[in-house]
Each structure stands twice: as structure tokens, then as C-alpha cells.
Design a protein around this motif. Structure first.
Motif, PDB file in Angstrom:
ATOM      1  N   ASP A  78     -19.457 -38.075  13.466  1.00  0.00           N
ATOM      2  CA  ASP A  78     -20.188 -37.858  14.329  1.00  0.00           C
ATOM      3  C   ASP A  78     -19.661 -35.985  13.875  1.00  0.00           C
ATOM      4  OD1 ASP A  78     -22.618 -36.478  15.147  1.00  0.00           O
ATOM      5  OD2 ASP A  78     -21.660 -37.640  17.085  1.00  0.00           O
ATOM      6  N   GLU A  79     -19.552 -35.601  12.773  1.00  0.00           N
ATOM      7  CA  GLU A  79     -19.820 -33.839  12.575  1.00  0.00           C
ATOM      8  C   GLU A  79     -20.261 -33.748  11.113  1.00  0.00           C
ATOM      9  OE1 GLU A  79     -15.368 -33.357  11.698  1.00  0.00           O
ATOM     10  OE2 GLU A  79     -15.685 -35.205  10.141  1.00  0.00           O
ATOM     11  N   ILE A  80     -20.945 -32.123  11.696  1.00  0.00           N
ATOM     12  CA  ILE A  80     -20.825 -31.082  10.341  1.00  0.00           C
ATOM     13  C   ILE A  80     -19.977 -30.610   9.216  1.00  0.00           C
ATOM     14  CG2 ILE A  80     -22.911 -29.437   9.568  1.00  0.00           C
ATOM     15  CD1 ILE A  80     -24.833 -30.450  12.809  1.00  0.00           C
ATOM     16  N   VAL A  81     -20.224 -30.936   8.229  1.00  0.00           N
ATOM     17  CA  VAL A  81     -19.268 -29.813   7.738  1.00  0.00           C
ATOM     18  C   VAL A  81     -19.952 -29.467   6.174  1.00  0.00           C
ATOM     19  CG1 VAL A  81     -17.237 -30.887   5.948  1.00  0.00           C
ATOM     20  CG2 VAL A  81     -17.863 -32.045   7.834  1.00  0.00           C
ATOM     21  N   LEU A  82     -19.899 -27.861   7.024  1.00  0.00           N
ATOM     22  CA  LEU A  82     -20.998 -27.308   5.557  1.00  0.00           C
ATOM     23  C   LEU A  82     -19.703 -26.687   4.647  1.00  0.00           C
ATOM     24  CD1 LEU A  82     -23.421 -26.308   4.997  1.00  0.00           C
ATOM     25  CD2 LEU A  82     -22.882 -24.504   6.796  1.00  0.00           C
ATOM     26  N   THR A  83     -20.264 -26.176   3.172  1.00  0.00           N
ATOM     27  CA  THR A  83     -19.442 -25.940   2.154  1.00  0.00           C
ATOM     28  C   THR A  83     -20.812 -25.347   1.300  1.00  0.00           C
ATOM     29  OG1 THR A  83     -20.338 -27.768   0.591  1.00  0.00           O
ATOM     30  CG2 THR A  83     -18.084 -27.589   2.444  1.00  0.00           C
ATOM     31  N   THR A  84     -20.159 -24.142   1.093  1.00  0.00           N
ATOM     32  CA  THR A  84     -21.098 -23.052   0.289  1.00  0.00           C
ATOM     33  C   THR A  84     -20.404 -21.933  -1.157  1.00  0.00           C
ATOM     34  OG1 THR A  84     -22.578 -21.091   0.578  1.00  0.00           O
ATOM     35  CG2 THR A  84     -20.677 -21.112   1.110  1.00  0.00           C
ATOM     36  N   ASP A  85     -21.537 -22.106  -2.329  1.00  0.00           N
ATOM     37  CA  ASP A  85     -20.322 -21.314  -3.028  1.00  0.00           C
ATOM     38  C   ASP A  85     -20.555 -19.738  -2.646  1.00  0.00           C
ATOM     39  OD1 ASP A  85     -23.161 -20.186  -3.473  1.00  0.00           O
ATOM     40  OD2 ASP A  85     -22.966 -21.174  -4.803  1.00  0.00           O
ATOM     41  N   VAL A  86     -20.482 -19.580  -2.116  1.00  0.00           N
ATOM     42  CA  VAL A  86     -19.864 -17.861  -1.750  1.00  0.00           C
ATOM     43  C   VAL A  86     -19.668 -17.832  -0.532  1.00  0.00           C
ATOM     44  CG1 VAL A  86     -21.622 -15.872  -0.613  1.00  0.00           C
ATOM     45  CG2 VAL A  86     -22.797 -17.307  -1.854  1.00  0.00           C
ATOM     46  N   GLU A  87     -18.196 -16.831  -0.957  1.00  0.00           N
ATOM     47  CA  GLU A  87     -17.574 -16.615  -0.671  1.00  0.00           C
ATOM     48  C   GLU A  87     -17.717 -15.370   0.546  1.00  0.00           C
ATOM     49  OE1 GLU A  87     -13.260 -14.102  -0.463  1.00  0.00           O
ATOM     50  OE2 GLU A  87     -14.272 -14.792  -2.745  1.00  0.00           O
ATOM     51  N   GLY A  88     -17.076 -15.622   1.975  1.00  0.00           N
ATOM     52  CA  GLY A  88     -17.507 -14.557   3.045  1.00  0.00           C
ATOM     53  C   GLY A  88     -18.852 -15.483   4.163  1.00  0.00           C
ATOM     54  N   LEU A  89     -19.532 -16.382   3.609  1.00  0.00           N
ATOM     55  CA  LEU A  89     -20.815 -16.756   3.882  1.00  0.00           C
ATOM     56  C   LEU A  89     -20.252 -18.262   5.259  1.00  0.00           C
ATOM     57  CD1 LEU A  89     -23.542 -16.499   3.999  1.00  0.00           C
ATOM     58  CD2 LEU A  89     -23.545 -18.833   2.485  1.00  0.00           C
ATOM     59  N   PRO A  90     -20.477 -18.095   6.732  1.00  0.00           N
ATOM     60  CA  PRO A  90     -20.346 -18.581   7.657  1.00  0.00           C
ATOM     61  C   PRO A  90     -20.353 -20.208   7.406  1.00  0.00           C
ATOM     62  CG  PRO A  90     -21.384 -16.844   7.947  1.00  0.00           C
ATOM     63  CD  PRO A  90     -22.040 -16.573   6.946  1.00  0.00           C
ATOM     64  N   THR A  91     -19.752 -20.998   8.141  1.00  0.00           N
ATOM     65  CA  THR A  91     -20.156 -21.863   7.580  1.00  0.00           C
ATOM     66  C   THR A  91     -19.108 -23.087   8.740  1.00  0.00           C
ATOM     67  OG1 THR A  91     -17.703 -22.652   7.258  1.00  0.00           O
ATOM     68  CG2 THR A  91     -18.756 -22.248   5.371  1.00  0.00           C
ATOM     69  N   GLY A  92     -19.681 -22.624  10.158  1.00  0.00           N
ATOM     70  CA  GLY A  92     -19.805 -23.217  11.764  1.00  0.00           C
ATOM     71  C   GLY A  92     -21.177 -23.087  12.405  1.00  0.00           C
ATOM     72  N   GLU A  93     -21.337 -22.703  13.302  1.00  0.00           N
ATOM     73  CA  GLU A  93     -22.227 -22.624  14.395  1.00  0.00           C
ATOM     74  C   GLU A  93     -23.217 -21.602  13.853  1.00  0.00           C
ATOM     75  OE1 GLU A  93     -22.537 -24.491  17.824  1.00  0.00           O
ATOM     76  OE2 GLU A  93     -21.149 -25.727  17.608  1.00  0.00           O
ATOM     77  N   GLY A  94     -22.541 -20.204  13.266  1.00  0.00           N
ATOM     78  CA  GLY A  94     -23.262 -19.470  12.741  1.00  0.00           C
ATOM     79  C   GLY A  94     -24.622 -19.509  11.694  1.00  0.00           C
ATOM     80  N   ASN A  95     -23.813 -20.645  11.091  1.00  0.00           N
ATOM     81  CA  ASN A  95     -24.528 -21.219   9.933  1.00  0.00           C
ATOM     82  C   ASN A  95     -26.113 -21.245  10.641  1.00  0.00           C
ATOM     83  OD1 ASN A  95     -26.018 -21.908   7.464  1.00  0.00           O
ATOM     84  ND2 ASN A  95     -23.959 -20.640   6.379  1.00  0.00           N
TER      85      ASN A  95
END
Length: 290
Positions: free
Chosen positions: A51-68
Motif C-alpha cells: 500500500d504505497e505510491i512509487v513515482l518515477t520520471t525521465d526528467v532529472e530533478g523532478l520531485p517524485t514524492g508528495e510534492g509531485n
């Protein structure tokens, strides 16, 4: 269903008027917005047993936590509908960041649509729009896309007849703009020339392209141009290259040029690419969501 893909279409403001500042800090606006065929891709997958959210992106420096904002969209759906299955999300970026094209809002809208499909919630667009406004003023429009009049803080939407057929060249200079600072500067203005948005909306579907473009306007444009003269230079380059009209979108700094046909747009795009020094030069068209 264990994985879904959603296209997050960006937008341009065909017209933007600011009517005043509200007590809550937001501004009342009247805008004609149009999605364009430039999009990020949001991939959502179930994480069984977690029960979690795992966020990834192909842009360096883009937030991947609750700030996204995508993380926030996923979390909102999970909380609203009691979903305890984990979610993995990936953002493939093509829309420029902080560009006035609603990139973050488009990603959030796509995440809401994707969560609806992934968990087969059966939510109608209107419900997704109600949730979307909690995330940002542009999110409700980008749930459906196409062309619409947006009022209030952007959440009151009225579908409009299609914009006349045309091609677009979208150019983002290598500068960043703070939306907050642009609106603060606008608030201090004593004289503003407001676009006639009612005349524009009444004319869509009835008048041709050259008539319609005379009705377009953005009250924030002059504010941003005073800080970044490159915006005015791009506008002039696009008109010199054959655009029948050119304007900044949102609070900037992205500029679009409207062309009567694709051939002229492609030639203009090639010219600006050869000049160089821009973060983005893209030939595209108006687009509704597929």
C-alpha cells in the motif's frame, strides 16, 4: 487490469482575462483554453501486496514524492475510494516544465483518468473534474481537453465550437517564469486592456481563422514581456515566418504562432530551429483527447 497508459495533453490559452483577485488568493479568470497535440505519457500499474505510491520520471530533478502533483492525484483517488492497493507511476515528459502549457496539471488529469480506469471505478468526467480542482485550477479542463471557456478560478467549464482548422508552432525560450510573480505584477497595474472573450466565444464556429485571431488576447502578456523581452522577439519571428497571429500562453514564457496550413508552420518551425537557443520548437495542431 494491472497497467494503464494515459496521454497528458498540454494546453494553450487562446484568450486569457483576469477579472480580479479573490479573498482566498486565487484570481477570477475568463479563459478560452485549447489542448494541443503535445503530451506527456503517464503509466500506472498496480503494486500488489504494497500500500504505497512509487513515482518515477525521465526528467532529472523532478520531485517524485508528495510534492509531485501526480503523486497527489493518485493519493487523492486512493483516499477518496478506500483503495489499499499500491500504485507505481511513471511520467514520460515531453511537455516543457513551467511553460504556461499546463504540463503538471495535464499529468495530474491523466493520473486521475488512469486511476479511474486502473481500478475500474466508473467515475464520470464531472466527478473527476470535481476532484481535479482540488489539485489545481487547470486540472478540470485537462480531464477532457478540447476547447472550452473556463471561468471562476478555471473550474467552471463550458464546451465551445471547434477552433478554425490551423497549424501551430510552439516555442519555449530558455527562461523560467514565476506564475505567482506575474499575477502579483498584474495586480499592481492601473490600466488593463481586456480581450472581448464573449465576442470570441460567440464567433467560434461562425467565422474564419483570420477573423477569429483578431479577437485573441492575454492580459498577462505585457507583464511577462517586461521581464523577458525574448517573448516579444519570438512573437515577431513567428509573424515574420508566416503566422497570422502569435501570442504568449498562460503566464509564459511559451509562445505560439497560428498558421493557415501545415506547410507554412513546418517552414517556420525549421527557421526557428535553425536560429536556435530555444528549449522547445514544436510544430503541432489543436487536439481533443483520444
Amino acid at each position: 487490469m494491472d497497467r494503464v497508459y494515459e496521454k497528458a495533453y498540454g494546453k494553450i490559452n487562446l484568450s486569457l482575462d483576469v477579472l480580479g483577485r479573490r479573498k482566498d488568493g486565487y484570481h477570477d479568470v475568463s479563459m478560452v483554453m485549447q489542448t494541443v497535440y503535445i503530451y506527456d505519457v503517464i503509466t500506472l500499474s498496480k503494486l500488489e501486496g504494497k500500500d504505497e505510491i512509487v513515482l518515477t520520471t525521465d526528467v532529472e530533478g523532478l520531485p517524485t514524492g508528495e510534492g509531485n502533483i501526480v503523486y497527489k492525484a493518485i493519493k487523492l483517488i486512493k483516499e477518496e475510494y478506500g483503495i489499499d492497493t499500491g500504485v507505481s507511476a511513471h511520467i514520460e515528459k515531453h511537455l516543457p516544465i513551467a511553460a504556461g502549457m499546463g504540463g503538471g496539471s495535464a499529468d495530474a488529469a491523466a493520473a486521475l483518468r488512469g486511476m479511474n480506469r486502473l481500478f475500474e471505478l466508473g467515475l464520470k468526467s464531472e466527478r473527476l473534474e470535481e476532484l481535479g480542482v482540488r489539485l489545481g485550477a487547470d486540472v478540470p479542463f485537462l480531464i477532457k481537453g478540447g476547447i472550452a471557456l473556463a471561468e471562476g478560478i478555471g473550474e467552471k467549464l463550458t464546451a465551445l465550437p471547434a477552433f478554425p482548422e490551423c497549424s501551430l508552432v510552439i516555442v519555449k525560450p530558455n527562461v523560467s517564469v514565476s506564475t505567482k510573480e506575474v499575477y502579483e505584477a498584474f495586480d499592481s497595474l492601473t490600466e488593463v486592456v481586456h480581450p472581448n472573450i464573449k465576442k470570441l466565444t460567440d464567433s467560434l464556429g461562425k467565422e474564419d481563422l483570420r477573423y477569429i485571431v483578431k479577437l485573441l488576447g492575454n492580459v498577462l502578456e505585457d507583464v511577462t514581456i517586461k521581464r523577458h523581452g525574448i517573448i516579444d522577439e519570438i512573437k515577431k519571428l513567428l509573424v515574420e515566418s508566416g503566422a497570422v497571429f502569435s501570442m504568449m500562453t498562460g503566464s509564459g514564457p511559451t509562445v505560439f504562432g497560428i498558421f493557415e496550413n501545415e506547410e507554412k508552420a513546418v517552414m517556420a518551425g525549421k527557421r526557428l530551429s535553425e536560429i536556435g537557443g530555444f528549449e522547445l520548437v514544436e510544430v503541432t495542431r489543436c487536439q481533443g483527447l483520444e
